[in-house]
Design a protein around this motif. Sequence first.
Motif, PDB file in Angstrom:
ATOM      1  N   THR A  85       0.835  -1.201   0.000  1.00 47.86           N
ATOM      2  CA  THR A  85       0.000   0.000   0.000  1.00 47.86           C
ATOM      3  C   THR A  85       0.877   1.261   0.000  1.00 47.86           C
ATOM      4  O   THR A  85       0.609   2.221  -0.736  1.00 47.86           O
ATOM      5  N   ARG A  92       2.443   7.168  -6.586  1.00 46.59           N
ATOM      6  CA  ARG A  92       1.567   8.259  -7.020  1.00 46.59           C
ATOM      7  C   ARG A  92       2.200   9.621  -6.732  1.00 46.59           C
ATOM      8  O   ARG A  92       2.197  10.504  -7.583  1.00 46.59           O
ATOM      9  N   GLU A 176      -1.939  10.510  -0.011  1.00 50.56           N
ATOM     10  CA  GLU A 176      -2.173   9.303  -0.819  1.00 50.56           C
ATOM     11  C   GLU A 176      -2.205   8.053   0.066  1.00 50.56           C
ATOM     12  O   GLU A 176      -2.984   7.136  -0.184  1.00 50.56           O
ATOM     13  N   ALA A 179      -5.545   7.962   1.590  1.00 50.88           N
ATOM     14  CA  ALA A 179      -6.539   7.544   0.586  1.00 50.88           C
ATOM     15  C   ALA A 179      -6.418   6.050   0.296  1.00 50.88           C
ATOM     16  O   ALA A 179      -7.422   5.343   0.190  1.00 50.88           O
ATOM     17  N   CYS A 180      -5.187   5.551   0.188  1.00 51.44           N
ATOM     18  CA  CYS A 180      -4.980   4.137  -0.139  1.00 51.44           C
ATOM     19  C   CYS A 180      -5.501   3.220   0.961  1.00 51.44           C
ATOM     20  O   CYS A 180      -6.026   2.146   0.678  1.00 51.44           O
ATOM     21  N   LEU A 182      -8.000   3.725   2.712  1.00 50.24           N
ATOM     22  CA  LEU A 182      -9.466   3.739   2.678  1.00 50.24           C
ATOM     23  C   LEU A 182      -9.999   3.019   1.437  1.00 50.24           C
ATOM     24  O   LEU A 182     -11.191   2.940   1.210  1.00 50.24           O
ATOM     25  N   THR A 183      -9.070   2.507   0.627  1.00 47.68           N
ATOM     26  CA  THR A 183      -9.440   1.833  -0.620  1.00 47.68           C
ATOM     27  C   THR A 183      -9.429   0.318  -0.421  1.00 47.68           C
ATOM     28  O   THR A 183      -8.617  -0.199   0.351  1.00 47.68           O
ATOM     29  N   ASP A 184     -10.292  -0.369  -1.117  1.00 45.21           N
ATOM     30  CA  ASP A 184     -10.328  -1.832  -1.089  1.00 45.21           C
ATOM     31  C   ASP A 184      -8.938  -2.383  -1.460  1.00 45.21           C
ATOM     32  O   ASP A 184      -8.395  -2.018  -2.511  1.00 45.21           O
ATOM     33  N   ASP A 187      -8.174  -3.293  -5.030  1.00 50.70           N
ATOM     34  CA  ASP A 187      -7.879  -2.221  -5.983  1.00 50.70           C
ATOM     35  C   ASP A 187      -6.439  -1.725  -5.849  1.00 50.70           C
ATOM     36  O   ASP A 187      -5.812  -1.329  -6.822  1.00 50.70           O
ATOM     37  N   ILE A 188      -5.945  -1.747  -4.606  1.00 53.05           N
ATOM     38  CA  ILE A 188      -4.544  -1.355  -4.384  1.00 53.05           C
ATOM     39  C   ILE A 188      -3.626  -2.355  -5.085  1.00 53.05           C
ATOM     40  O   ILE A 188      -2.663  -1.984  -5.779  1.00 53.05           O
ATOM     41  N   GLU A 191      -3.569  -1.767  -8.825  1.00 53.38           N
ATOM     42  CA  GLU A 191      -2.715  -0.630  -9.189  1.00 53.38           C
ATOM     43  C   GLU A 191      -1.236  -0.996  -9.028  1.00 53.38           C
ATOM     44  O   GLU A 191      -0.398  -0.610  -9.853  1.00 53.38           O
TER      45      GLU A 191
END
Length: 246
Positions: A85, A92, A176, A179-180, A182-184, A187-188, A191
Amino acid sequence: RSMRAPKDMAAEGIVLQTVDSTNDELFRRNKKTPLPSYSFVAAEKQTAGKGRVGKSFHSPFGTGLYLSVLLKDEVYVRPDLITITAAVAARRAAARQSELPVEIKWVNDLYSAHKKIAGILTEADFSAPSRPVVVGIGINTATSQESFERKQLPRAGSLRGTAVDRNRLAADFLSELHACFLTDPRDILKEYRTHNLVLGRTVRFSEGDIVSTGVAESIDDNGHLIVRAGTRRVTLRAGEVSVEGD
Ligand code: BTN
């Protein structure tokens, strides 16, 4: 000098002139007075910067961003995916200030133009309450490549082309990262795979004393690297691989 962490977080951050290691300093501060997640320590220079697998990390004045961020167990669900993560968040942030593509080399190095520009060292203290984890990132921001390269590894590179704004880089990395988390995680991982430079390449890896080569086939849902070596399929959980012909 101190900087504010991303909005809505009661985190605190400090920028020091010099410190042994920002990772160590953040653990010490958190031990003294428990700090909230996303608290950070940055330094202009480290006298005992640490790299992975017990290596030292050359951290001279004026050529890098040396930053450590604290994460407690309310932030992460999967401790084993923290480094992945962080690599996505760092990529990014770095890509935003780079004219060239920035890619991730499994597990957690950032590369640009075939050279390593950043490394991440994640350390955890799972015996302490709230299971603090410190993610430390070192990004080389030297505009003049040479002074850095001569002292550092021969294959070290930097985010160059433009003068890098380290404050922006640090702030982008922190937001970032937030944000990461808080992301599934799926999806990480997606990416992470998209920007990985090892997939499809021949890599060299070691199993104990034996060095083998194989083709990096995929990165599974645990962030492990799957390598096809002849008729064998090997799962690499940690460690280093070198990419052939690079
Ligand atoms: C590696 O490439 O092996 C990882 C390097 C990690 C370096 C960073 S700089 C900030 C933080 N403090 C440390 O002592 N190490 C990390």
